[in-house]
Design a protein around this motif. Structure first.
Motif, short mmCIF file in Angstrom:
data_model
loop_
_atom_site.label_atom_id
_atom_site.label_comp_id
_atom_site.label_asym_id
_atom_site.label_seq_id
_atom_site.Cartn_x
_atom_site.Cartn_y
_atom_site.Cartn_z
N PHE A 141 0.82 -1.20 0.00
CA PHE A 141 0.00 0.00 0.00
C PHE A 141 0.86 1.26 0.00
CE2 PHE A 141 -2.77 -3.27 1.57
CZ PHE A 141 -3.97 -2.99 0.97
N MET A 142 2.17 1.10 0.03
CA MET A 142 3.05 2.25 0.08
C MET A 142 3.22 2.87 -1.30
SD MET A 142 6.45 -0.06 0.56
CE MET A 142 5.48 -1.20 1.51
N LYS A 143 3.71 4.09 -1.32
CA LYS A 143 4.01 4.77 -2.57
C LYS A 143 5.10 4.01 -3.31
CE LYS A 143 5.50 9.21 -4.43
NZ LYS A 143 5.94 10.59 -4.12
N GLN A 144 4.93 3.87 -4.62
CA GLN A 144 5.92 3.13 -5.40
C GLN A 144 7.23 3.92 -5.48
OE1 GLN A 144 5.67 0.02 -6.77
NE2 GLN A 144 3.82 -0.07 -5.56
N PRO A 145 8.38 3.25 -5.25
CA PRO A 145 9.66 3.96 -5.29
C PRO A 145 10.05 4.33 -6.72
CG PRO A 145 10.01 1.60 -5.03
CD PRO A 145 8.53 1.82 -4.95
N PRO A 146 10.89 5.34 -6.88
CA PRO A 146 11.34 5.72 -8.22
C PRO A 146 12.21 4.62 -8.83
CG PRO A 146 12.58 6.91 -6.55
CD PRO A 146 11.48 6.20 -5.84
N SER A 147 12.28 4.63 -10.15
CA SER A 147 13.08 3.65 -10.86
C SER A 147 14.55 4.07 -10.87
CB SER A 147 12.59 3.49 -12.31
OG SER A 147 13.50 2.72 -13.07
N LEU A 163 15.91 2.47 -14.69
CA LEU A 163 15.53 3.28 -15.85
C LEU A 163 14.87 4.56 -15.33
CD1 LEU A 163 15.50 3.47 -18.91
CD2 LEU A 163 13.34 2.21 -18.92
N PRO A 164 15.67 5.56 -14.98
CA PRO A 164 15.13 6.77 -14.34
C PRO A 164 14.13 7.55 -15.19
CG PRO A 164 17.50 6.61 -13.99
CD PRO A 164 17.14 5.55 -14.99
N LEU A 165 14.03 7.23 -16.47
CA LEU A 165 13.02 7.87 -17.32
C LEU A 165 11.61 7.51 -16.86
CD1 LEU A 165 14.60 7.20 -20.83
CD2 LEU A 165 14.58 9.36 -19.61
N LEU A 166 11.47 6.38 -16.17
CA LEU A 166 10.17 5.92 -15.72
C LEU A 166 9.81 6.53 -14.37
CD1 LEU A 166 10.42 2.14 -16.64
CD2 LEU A 166 9.37 3.97 -17.97
N ARG A 167 8.51 6.62 -14.11
CA ARG A 167 8.03 7.21 -12.87
C ARG A 167 8.30 6.32 -11.67
NH1 ARG A 167 3.73 7.83 -14.68
NH2 ARG A 167 2.66 5.95 -14.04
N ALA A 215 14.15 -4.80 -22.03
CA ALA A 215 14.93 -6.03 -21.89
C ALA A 215 16.24 -5.76 -21.17
CB ALA A 215 15.18 -6.66 -23.25
N LEU A 216 16.84 -4.62 -21.46
CA LEU A 216 18.14 -4.27 -20.88
C LEU A 216 18.04 -3.78 -19.45
CD1 LEU A 216 19.72 -2.49 -23.97
CD2 LEU A 216 20.59 -4.57 -22.88
N THR A 217 16.85 -3.41 -19.01
CA THR A 217 16.70 -2.86 -17.66
C THR A 217 15.90 -3.81 -16.77
OG1 THR A 217 14.86 -1.52 -18.52
CG2 THR A 217 17.02 -0.46 -18.35
N ARG A 234 20.98 -2.25 -8.32
CA ARG A 234 20.21 -1.22 -9.03
C ARG A 234 18.71 -1.47 -8.84
NH1 ARG A 234 24.94 -0.66 -9.98
NH2 ARG A 234 24.70 0.01 -7.82
N TYR A 235 18.29 -2.71 -8.94
CA TYR A 235 16.87 -3.06 -8.83
C TYR A 235 16.30 -2.66 -7.48
CZ TYR A 235 12.66 -6.01 -8.99
OH TYR A 235 11.37 -6.47 -8.95
N THR A 236 17.11 -2.80 -6.44
CA THR A 236 16.64 -2.50 -5.09
C THR A 236 16.90 -1.04 -4.69
OG1 THR A 236 18.72 -3.38 -4.19
CG2 THR A 236 16.84 -4.86 -4.28
N GLY A 237 17.35 -0.22 -5.63
CA GLY A 237 17.41 1.21 -5.38
C GLY A 237 18.77 1.83 -5.21
N GLU A 238 19.86 1.05 -5.28
CA GLU A 238 21.19 1.64 -5.15
C GLU A 238 21.55 2.32 -6.47
OE1 GLU A 238 24.28 -0.89 -3.79
OE2 GLU A 238 23.14 -1.65 -2.09
N PRO A 239 21.97 3.58 -6.43
CA PRO A 239 22.30 4.29 -7.67
C PRO A 239 23.55 3.74 -8.33
CG PRO A 239 22.88 5.61 -5.74
CD PRO A 239 22.14 4.42 -5.23
N GLY A 240 23.64 3.96 -9.63
CA GLY A 240 24.80 3.50 -10.39
C GLY A 240 24.42 3.22 -11.83
N ARG A 241 25.40 2.84 -12.62
CA ARG A 241 25.17 2.54 -14.03
C ARG A 241 24.40 1.23 -14.19
NH1 ARG A 241 28.30 5.17 -17.86
NH2 ARG A 241 29.84 6.64 -17.05
#
Length: 201
Positions: A4-10, A13-17, A93-95, A124-131
C-alpha cells in the motif's frame, strides 16, 4: 501481500516514474503474445488492484498498451504495433527484462529449487544508484544439470542483450552456508528472488 506504500522511483531506468511501471511494461512487452487480467498482474507484482488500474489507465492513454473487456475482466497486453514498440522492448529487456524473462526459462529446468539475481543488477533493482550493469549474475539453488543451466544462460543472453552468468549451489549449502566467503558476500548484498513455478516455498 499487497503493498500500500508509494511506489519507489526507478533506478534501473530513471526515465520511468516508478520501478513498478518498469516491471509492468517489461512483463507485457517481453510477453507480447499474452493478455493478462488486471487481478493477475496485481498478484504477480504484489500491489493493490487500484495501483494496477491507475498504471494501466496511464499506459493505455499513452497508447502503450491495449485493453479488452471480457465480462468483468479487464485484459491488458502490449501494443506492439506502435512506432516505438521495438526500441521500447529492447530498452525494457536491458533494464527490467531479467525479472520478466528468467523465471520462464528456469521453471522448466529439472532440479531448480530457487533462483536469485545478485551483484550490481540486484543493487540497481533495489534502489542503489549507479550505471546499468553490463552483465547478470544468477544463483540457482538445487541440483539442476550444468548443461541445462548453460542453455538457459545463452537463451537469456539472446533475449536480454547482455552476458548472463549462472552459478549453481546445492540446497544444503544454501540453507547452511557455514563460513563460505562467496555466500557471506552475496547474502550481505541485495538479492532479488525470481518467482519461478517450481521453487520451494
Amino acid at each position: 501481500m499487497f503493498q500500500f506504500m508509494k511506489q519507489p522511483p526507478s533506478v534501473l531506468l530513471p526515465l520511468l516514474r516508478s520501478a513498478f511501471q518498469g516491471e509492468l511494461l517489461a512483463w507485457l512487452f517481453l510477453h507480447p503474445e499474452q493478455e493478462y487480467p488486471q487481478v493477475e498482474l496485481a498478484r504477480r507484482f504484489e500491489v493493490t488492484p487500484p495501483t494496477v488500474t491507475r498504471e494501466v489507465d496511464r499506459l493505455a492513454a499513452a497508447g502503450l498498451v491495449r485493453e479488452r473487456r471480457v465480462g468483468n475482466l479487464r485484459l491488458v497486453s502490449a501494443d506492439t504495433d506502435m512506432v516505438i514498440a521495438r526500441p521500447l522492448t529492447e530498452l525494457l529487456a536491458l533494464t527490467y527484462g531479467p525479472v520478466a524473462v528468467l523465471p520462464g526459462l528456469l521453471e522448466g529446468v529439472p532440479g531448480v529449487e530457487g533462483a536469485y539475481i545478485y551483484g550490481s543488477w540486484a543493487a540497481r533493482y533495489t534502489g542503489e544508484p549507479g550505471r546499468v550493469p553490463r552483465d547478470l549474475d544468477i544463483l540457482v539453488v538445487g541440483d539442476a544439470d550444468d548443461d541445462d543451466l548453460y542453455d538457459v544462460a545463452r537463451k537469456a543472453e539472446r533475449q536480454l542483450g547482455r552476458e548472463v552468468n549462472i552459478r549453481r549451489l546445492s540446497c544444503s549449502s544454501w540453507e547452511s552456508p557455514g563460513e563460505d566467503p562467496f555466500l557471506e558476500s552475496i547474502r550481505s548484498r541485495p538479492l532479488v528472488r525470481l518467482k519461478i513455478g517450481n521453487e520451494r516455498s
